[in-house]
Design a protein around this motif. Structure first.
Motif, PDB file in Angstrom:
ATOM      1  N   ARG A   1      40.838  22.396  33.889  1.00  0.00           N
ATOM      2  CA  ARG A   1      41.770  22.329  35.001  1.00  0.00           C
ATOM      3  C   ARG A   1      41.567  23.509  35.931  1.00  0.00           C
ATOM      4  O   ARG A   1      41.188  24.593  35.508  1.00  0.00           O
ATOM      5  N   PRO A   2      41.819  23.337  37.239  1.00  0.00           N
ATOM      6  CA  PRO A   2      41.705  24.454  38.167  1.00  0.00           C
ATOM      7  C   PRO A   2      42.728  25.533  37.848  1.00  0.00           C
ATOM      8  O   PRO A   2      43.781  25.262  37.260  1.00  0.00           O
ATOM      9  N   PRO A   3      42.445  26.789  38.213  1.00  0.00           N
ATOM     10  CA  PRO A   3      43.419  27.857  37.990  1.00  0.00           C
ATOM     11  C   PRO A   3      44.663  27.661  38.852  1.00  0.00           C
ATOM     12  O   PRO A   3      44.580  27.182  39.984  1.00  0.00           O
TER      13      PRO A   3
ATOM     14  N   PHE B   1      36.485  23.143  42.547  1.00  0.00           N
ATOM     15  CA  PHE B   1      37.154  21.945  42.052  1.00  0.00           C
ATOM     16  C   PHE B   1      37.490  21.075  43.267  1.00  0.00           C
ATOM     17  O   PHE B   1      37.956  21.584  44.289  1.00  0.00           O
ATOM     18  N   TYR B   2      37.293  19.768  43.160  1.00  0.00           N
ATOM     19  CA  TYR B   2      37.646  18.832  44.224  1.00  0.00           C
ATOM     20  C   TYR B   2      38.649  17.829  43.674  1.00  0.00           C
ATOM     21  O   TYR B   2      38.418  17.215  42.630  1.00  0.00           O
TER      22      TYR B   2
ATOM     23  N   TRP C   1      40.485  21.272  47.684  1.00  0.00           N
ATOM     24  CA  TRP C   1      39.441  22.001  46.956  1.00  0.00           C
ATOM     25  C   TRP C   1      39.964  23.376  46.555  1.00  0.00           C
ATOM     26  O   TRP C   1      40.783  23.988  47.258  1.00  0.00           O
ATOM     27  N   LEU C   2      39.498  23.851  45.403  1.00  0.00           N
ATOM     28  CA  LEU C   2      39.810  25.184  44.906  1.00  0.00           C
ATOM     29  C   LEU C   2      38.514  25.837  44.444  1.00  0.00           C
ATOM     30  O   LEU C   2      37.695  25.210  43.769  1.00  0.00           O
TER      31      LEU C   2
ATOM     32  N   VAL D   1      40.280  36.435  43.116  1.00  0.00           N
ATOM     33  CA  VAL D   1      41.111  35.536  43.908  1.00  0.00           C
ATOM     34  C   VAL D   1      40.657  34.101  43.705  1.00  0.00           C
ATOM     35  O   VAL D   1      39.590  33.825  43.144  1.00  0.00           O
ATOM     36  N   VAL D   2      41.489  33.172  44.190  1.00  0.00           N
ATOM     37  CA  VAL D   2      41.171  31.756  44.202  1.00  0.00           C
ATOM     38  C   VAL D   2      41.347  31.265  45.637  1.00  0.00           C
ATOM     39  O   VAL D   2      42.430  31.391  46.218  1.00  0.00           O
ATOM     40  N   PHE D   3      40.283  30.736  46.222  1.00  0.00           N
ATOM     41  CA  PHE D   3      40.349  30.159  47.554  1.00  0.00           C
ATOM     42  C   PHE D   3      40.652  28.670  47.435  1.00  0.00           C
ATOM     43  O   PHE D   3      40.144  27.992  46.544  1.00  0.00           O
ATOM     44  N   PHE D   4      41.472  28.161  48.355  1.00  0.00           N
ATOM     45  CA  PHE D   4      41.845  26.751  48.292  1.00  0.00           C
ATOM     46  C   PHE D   4      42.139  26.238  49.691  1.00  0.00           C
ATOM     47  O   PHE D   4      42.348  27.018  50.640  1.00  0.00           O
TER      48      PHE D   4
END
Length: 446
Positions: free
Chosen positions: A129-131, A262-263, A316-317, A323-326
């Motif tokens: 799973r995405p963060p 992630f999409y 998207w992530l 950091v996490v870009f989304f």
């Protein structure tokens, strides 16, 4: 003579030679069986080595994703199969990484400690799973775990103010106007209470249902044209009721990971269960029975848009320590309504033909940062481009393309594994965008 000699061989010697051949054949059979077993063991060893490599890769991804989601320090991962996977929670980002031998020695089990057994070659179960990040946009990025149910009550407050000045006359010199001035200020306050439910159908699929309740209050302050009044008039309307119910389906397209995006594709349907603008009574300017010089404003605020809509999109992530870009990209299509009637004063109705609201192209960008195991913050930008509204196939006079831009800042605090609190603040950057929006969410997982 030779033939006679061969015929004279004793029967005992012939029997001894036959027994030697049988023993040699038995030894050859045993050698063949051992060779086959060795080949099978060699193949099994190769399969176990491949399984260990897959197991180590899955464990590394799980450790990194878990560390990013909790805001924990960066773990130290050892790629050597002979040493195993080391995990040093005390290491921090940017600090010197200890030698692999030292980390392996730290993680070595005690001589009498029980080592948990696991089937070799089988990777551990992982949701991939995405963060998780603090939610600031309408569409969340993390899907609900399979078999879990999320109940999310939320409350949103919005404020919008706009000024309009209409000049009717002519100027003699600059700054001197001969004629009438219509100064109008519109101040709108909205409160939306929403009950959202989400259910994880599978590891990569979830369904969502939103039930909103809307309260709208609008104050219009104006000096109307042709009245000759020197005082401001305040025209107040409000309305409350059920808003437009929404349903959304989301699916995680790929299996991302550290430094891999992630999409998540999603499809949203918006109904028109709320009271639309054509149902409320309008204080019209023309074709009014009792007031031929009305304000042209509704006497009650609608709680819905008046149009059914469908909106496909993709989120998207991209996790990249720390950091996490989304972000997301979407397109909303409003379905056309035919033979629309508008309610006027004293119950009269006016047919205004076919109405088609403008479609909306939306996109947003943001980044999230975990402060510790329980708190995280996010900031981002959201923009929507709204097309013109059409009546009977033609643009409505005065209708123009609108761009809405909002700067958002939000934070999340996790009380425990099942309950968290999210707050998001939005500031409008264009005149057509609400000046202020404040949203509070409390997702509860069952």
């Amino acid at each position: 003579m030779v033939a006679l000699g061969l015929l004279a061989v004793p029967p005992a010697m012939a029997q001894q030679a036959g027994g030697e051949d049988a023993r040699l054949n038995e030894l050859q059979r045993q050698i063949n069986e051992q060779t086959s077993k060795l080949a099978q063991m060699r193949q099994s060893l190769q399969e176990q080595e491949a399984g260990l490599a897959q197991l180590q890769q899955s464990l590394n991804e799980e450790i990194l994703a878990s560390a990013r989601a909790r805001g924990a320090p960066a773990p130290v991962l050892l790629p050597s199969l002979s040493q195993g996977v080391g995990y040093a929670p005390s290491a921090t980002v940017g600090a010197a990484t200890p030698a692999p031998a030292a980390v392996a020695q730290q993680q070595a089990p005690e001589p009498n400690a029980e080592v948990p057994r696991q089937r070799v070659g089988q990777a551990p179960e992982s949701d991939s799973r995405p963060p998780e990040v603090a939610q600031i946009f309408d569409q969340p990025g993390v899907l609900t775990p399979p078999g879990k149910f999320v109940l999310e009550p939320s409350l949103q407050y919005g404020y919008y103010a706009n000024d309009r000045v209409a000049l009717v006359g002519y100027t003699v010199i600059p700054a001197i106007l001969i004629g009438l001035i219509d100064v109008r200020q519109v101040k709108t306050t909205t409160g939306v209470s929403t009950l959202t439910t989400r259910y994880g159908v599978g590891k990569r699929f979830e369904l969502e249902l939103k039930l909103p309740y809307v309260y709208v209050n609008t104050d219009t302050i104006s000096r109307e044209v042709f009245t000759g009044s020197a005082q401001d008039r305040v025209f107040n309307v409000n309305g409350s009721g059920v808003g437009d119910v929404e349903m959304t389906a989301r699916y995680q397209i790929n299996q991302g990971g550290p430094d891999k995006p992630f999409y998540i594709g999603w499809l949203r349907y918006k109904s028109r269960t709320g009271r639309d603008p054509f149902e409320v009574v309008t204080d019209c300017v023309t074709r009014c029975v009792a007031n031929t010089t009305g304000t042209g404003l509704p006497l009650e605020s609608p709680t819905g848009s008046g149009f059914e809509a469908i909106q496909p999109g993709v989120t998207w992530l991209f996790p990249s320590d720390p950091v996490v870009f989304f972000g997301s990209l979407s397109y909303l299509h409003n379905f056309k309504r035919s033979n629309v009637t508008r309610t006027l004063l004293l119950g009269a109705e006016e047919n205004i033909g076919d109405i088609e609201a403008g479609d909306i192209i939306g996109f947003n960008l943001g980044l999230g940062l975990a402060l510790n195991e329980k708190a995280s913050i996010s900031m981002g930008y959201d923009q929507s481009i709204i097309d013109r509204t059409k009546q009977n196939g033609k643009d409505i006079p005065g209708s123009a393309r609108i761009t809405q831009g909002t700067l958002l800042l939000g934070g999340t605090y996790r009380f425990n594994d099942n309950v968290s609190f999210n707050m998001a603040l939005g500031a409008g950057l264009t005149r057509d965008t609400p000046d202020l929006t404040v949203t509070a969410r409390v997702p509860i997982t069952f």
